[in-house]
Design a protein around this motif. Sequence first.
Motif, PDB file in Angstrom:
ATOM      1  N   GLY A 101       0.837  -1.188   0.000  1.00 52.84           N
ATOM      2  CA  GLY A 101       0.000   0.000   0.000  1.00 52.84           C
ATOM      3  C   GLY A 101       0.873   1.238   0.000  1.00 52.84           C
ATOM      4  O   GLY A 101       2.084   1.165  -0.188  1.00 52.84           O
ATOM      5  N   ASP A 102       0.257   2.391   0.214  1.00 52.81           N
ATOM      6  CA  ASP A 102       1.030   3.625   0.278  1.00 52.81           C
ATOM      7  C   ASP A 102       0.589   4.444   1.485  1.00 52.81           C
ATOM      8  O   ASP A 102      -0.354   4.073   2.188  1.00 52.81           O
ATOM      9  CB  ASP A 102       0.917   4.425  -1.026  1.00 52.81           C
ATOM     10  CG  ASP A 102      -0.522   4.769  -1.392  1.00 52.81           C
ATOM     11  OD1 ASP A 102      -1.184   5.449  -0.590  1.00 52.81           O
ATOM     12  OD2 ASP A 102      -0.980   4.353  -2.476  1.00 52.81           O
ATOM     13  N   PRO A 126       5.292   8.951  -3.706  1.00 51.06           N
ATOM     14  CA  PRO A 126       4.859   8.582  -5.055  1.00 51.06           C
ATOM     15  C   PRO A 126       6.007   8.682  -6.052  1.00 51.06           C
ATOM     16  O   PRO A 126       6.957   9.452  -5.851  1.00 51.06           O
ATOM     17  CB  PRO A 126       3.772   9.613  -5.361  1.00 51.06           C
ATOM     18  CG  PRO A 126       4.119  10.805  -4.512  1.00 51.06           C
ATOM     19  CD  PRO A 126       4.741  10.247  -3.263  1.00 51.06           C
ATOM     20  N   ALA A 127       5.925   7.904  -7.115  1.00 52.42           N
ATOM     21  CA  ALA A 127       6.918   7.989  -8.185  1.00 52.42           C
ATOM     22  C   ALA A 127       6.673   9.249  -9.005  1.00 52.42           C
ATOM     23  O   ALA A 127       5.547   9.744  -9.102  1.00 52.42           O
ATOM     24  CB  ALA A 127       6.831   6.756  -9.078  1.00 52.42           C
ATOM     25  N   LEU A 128       7.747   9.782  -9.596  1.00 47.33           N
ATOM     26  CA  LEU A 128       7.609  10.977 -10.428  1.00 47.33           C
ATOM     27  C   LEU A 128       6.714  10.714 -11.626  1.00 47.33           C
ATOM     28  O   LEU A 128       5.937  11.575 -12.053  1.00 47.33           O
ATOM     29  CB  LEU A 128       9.002  11.455 -10.890  1.00 47.33           C
ATOM     30  CG  LEU A 128       9.934  11.981  -9.783  1.00 47.33           C
ATOM     31  CD1 LEU A 128      11.283  12.358 -10.373  1.00 47.33           C
ATOM     32  CD2 LEU A 128       9.297  13.175  -9.071  1.00 47.33           C
ATOM     33  N   ALA A 134       2.763   3.492  -9.440  1.00 48.89           N
ATOM     34  CA  ALA A 134       4.097   3.121  -9.902  1.00 48.89           C
ATOM     35  C   ALA A 134       5.029   2.845  -8.723  1.00 48.89           C
ATOM     36  O   ALA A 134       5.848   1.916  -8.768  1.00 48.89           O
ATOM     37  CB  ALA A 134       4.665   4.226 -10.789  1.00 48.89           C
ATOM     38  N   ALA A 135       4.910   3.635  -7.662  1.00 49.88           N
ATOM     39  CA  ALA A 135       5.748   3.411  -6.479  1.00 49.88           C
ATOM     40  C   ALA A 135       5.428   2.069  -5.830  1.00 49.88           C
ATOM     41  O   ALA A 135       6.339   1.331  -5.403  1.00 49.88           O
ATOM     42  CB  ALA A 135       5.554   4.546  -5.478  1.00 49.88           C
ATOM     43  N   ARG A 136       4.144   1.738  -5.740  1.00 49.22           N
ATOM     44  CA  ARG A 136       3.762   0.450  -5.163  1.00 49.22           C
ATOM     45  C   ARG A 136       4.268  -0.701  -6.017  1.00 49.22           C
ATOM     46  O   ARG A 136       4.758  -1.719  -5.501  1.00 49.22           O
ATOM     47  CB  ARG A 136       2.241   0.374  -5.011  1.00 49.22           C
ATOM     48  CG  ARG A 136       1.658   1.371  -4.028  1.00 49.22           C
ATOM     49  CD  ARG A 136       0.252   0.982  -3.586  1.00 49.22           C
ATOM     50  NE  ARG A 136      -0.679   0.757  -4.669  1.00 49.22           N
ATOM     51  CZ  ARG A 136      -1.564   1.641  -5.102  1.00 49.22           C
ATOM     52  NH1 ARG A 136      -1.622   2.856  -4.559  1.00 49.22           N
ATOM     53  NH2 ARG A 136      -2.396   1.333  -6.072  1.00 49.22           N
ATOM     54  N   LEU A 137       4.165  -0.566  -7.343  1.00 49.32           N
ATOM     55  CA  LEU A 137       4.601  -1.642  -8.221  1.00 49.32           C
ATOM     56  C   LEU A 137       6.115  -1.851  -8.154  1.00 49.32           C
ATOM     57  O   LEU A 137       6.598  -2.985  -8.260  1.00 49.32           O
ATOM     58  CB  LEU A 137       4.165  -1.358  -9.658  1.00 49.32           C
ATOM     59  CG  LEU A 137       2.657  -1.464  -9.904  1.00 49.32           C
ATOM     60  CD1 LEU A 137       2.307  -0.996 -11.314  1.00 49.32           C
ATOM     61  CD2 LEU A 137       2.161  -2.893  -9.687  1.00 49.32           C
ATOM     62  N   ALA A 138       6.862  -0.784  -7.958  1.00 48.37           N
ATOM     63  CA  ALA A 138       8.315  -0.921  -7.816  1.00 48.37           C
ATOM     64  C   ALA A 138       8.659  -1.729  -6.570  1.00 48.37           C
ATOM     65  O   ALA A 138       9.528  -2.617  -6.603  1.00 48.37           O
ATOM     66  CB  ALA A 138       8.969   0.455  -7.766  1.00 48.37           C
ATOM     67  N   SER A 233      -7.086   5.878 -12.228  1.00 50.79           N
ATOM     68  CA  SER A 233      -5.766   5.254 -12.290  1.00 50.79           C
ATOM     69  C   SER A 233      -4.760   6.247 -12.853  1.00 50.79           C
ATOM     70  O   SER A 233      -5.113   7.131 -13.635  1.00 50.79           O
ATOM     71  CB  SER A 233      -5.812   3.999 -13.174  1.00 50.79           C
ATOM     72  OG  SER A 233      -4.528   3.417 -13.312  1.00 50.79           O
ATOM     73  N   SER A 234      -3.506   6.061 -12.458  1.00 51.48           N
ATOM     74  CA  SER A 234      -2.412   6.841 -13.030  1.00 51.48           C
ATOM     75  C   SER A 234      -1.686   6.058 -14.118  1.00 51.48           C
ATOM     76  O   SER A 234      -0.716   6.539 -14.695  1.00 51.48           O
ATOM     77  CB  SER A 234      -1.421   7.243 -11.932  1.00 51.48           C
ATOM     78  OG  SER A 234      -2.059   8.041 -10.953  1.00 51.48           O
ATOM     79  N   ILE A 235      -2.132   4.827 -14.355  1.00 52.64           N
ATOM     80  CA  ILE A 235      -1.593   3.997 -15.430  1.00 52.64           C
ATOM     81  C   ILE A 235      -2.768   3.569 -16.314  1.00 52.64           C
ATOM     82  O   ILE A 235      -3.907   3.953 -16.078  1.00 52.64           O
ATOM     83  CB  ILE A 235      -0.839   2.774 -14.875  1.00 52.64           C
ATOM     84  CG1 ILE A 235      -1.782   1.896 -14.022  1.00 52.64           C
ATOM     85  CG2 ILE A 235       0.361   3.214 -14.047  1.00 52.64           C
ATOM     86  CD1 ILE A 235      -1.125   0.640 -13.487  1.00 52.64           C
TER      87      ILE A 235
END
Length: 360
Positions: A101-102, A126-128, A134-138, A233-235
């Motif tokens: 999670g975040d 958060p990722a840029l 994206a941060a969670r997926l990393a 979503s951001s993706i």
Amino acid sequence: MTTTAVRPPGARPELLALLGRTPVVRITTDLPGAHPGFWAKLEGLAAGGMKARAAVSMLLGARERGELLPGAPVVESTSGTLGIGLAFAGQALGHPIVLVGDSELEPPVRQLLRAHGVRLEIVEHPALQGGWQAARLARLKDLLAELPGAYWPDQYNNPDNTAGYASLAAELVAQLDHLDILVCSVGTGGHSAGIIGPLRRNWPALRLVGVDATGSTIFGQPARPRLMRGLGSSIHPRNVAYDAFDEVHWIGPAEAVDSCRRLARGSFVSGGWSTGAAARVAAWAARVHAGAVVATVFPDGPHRYLGTVYDDAFTTAHGLDPHTAADRPVEIPDPYAAEATGWVRCTRITDPLTPLKGTA
């Protein structure tokens, strides 16, 4: 040759009897004005919530293909709702659950996930590019390397996510005599894609209306920081069935808050961001399309949102005044014509990875 299934250690398959089977209720509360009413499927009343359907489907599919071995851990990214569903599926099928999670994940949801035995990892920034997702997926990819045999369902792109909602479609067919318009919030794209096909086999002229969040990039708008969780979503999830939608509405947080609070006061049943957004669009559709039978899905209940949607201090701090919420959408000709900052409607749908000709 006959084989006997081996029950994974700690599995509780009897829990699967609690999956789905949720009621529908007629909503006539002003949202914000009068409307003829619409049907709401109350997925928040099911054990594990709406996304338990997808979670069980994804884990069973992986087991059938040999991608998930008995007792192996399952690792996934979540903003909360799928996490609850995976906690349910993990207990039912005997798999430990590790979730990423975040820092915006609500404390009550963190407590609930841990109470259900989930290992919860929190990313703090958060990722840029791609924001929190994206941060969670990393972090998720790091965990896959750390946990031998771990399985990642990849909810955004897994067709078993979509397939898990066949039961929801079957329940709607049994509960409703007819349906003209279906309104669905869109996050991973799973439940809208999973139910529209079976429903159109019963009602071929059924219109599908998508509900997205302002700041979401799913339908081609620019990605922006989003206050609302559970939709948007951001993706670009590949489960979104772009060809199936007749129109899309972007809803802002003020409109969602206003709708949730009106539902709670006037219908008793309510929920969070997705529920408020979908309800507002469903009421609009029922009002504009006189005589049409309209239905939507309320993905969850209000409990995880007591410190946000239903908290005056939170809404004041974020500048959300329900009294200023839009009561009708602004029309745009295509998703690239203008940035949605409040309630906006568009009847031209495009996959953002194959944008409209002549647009930026």
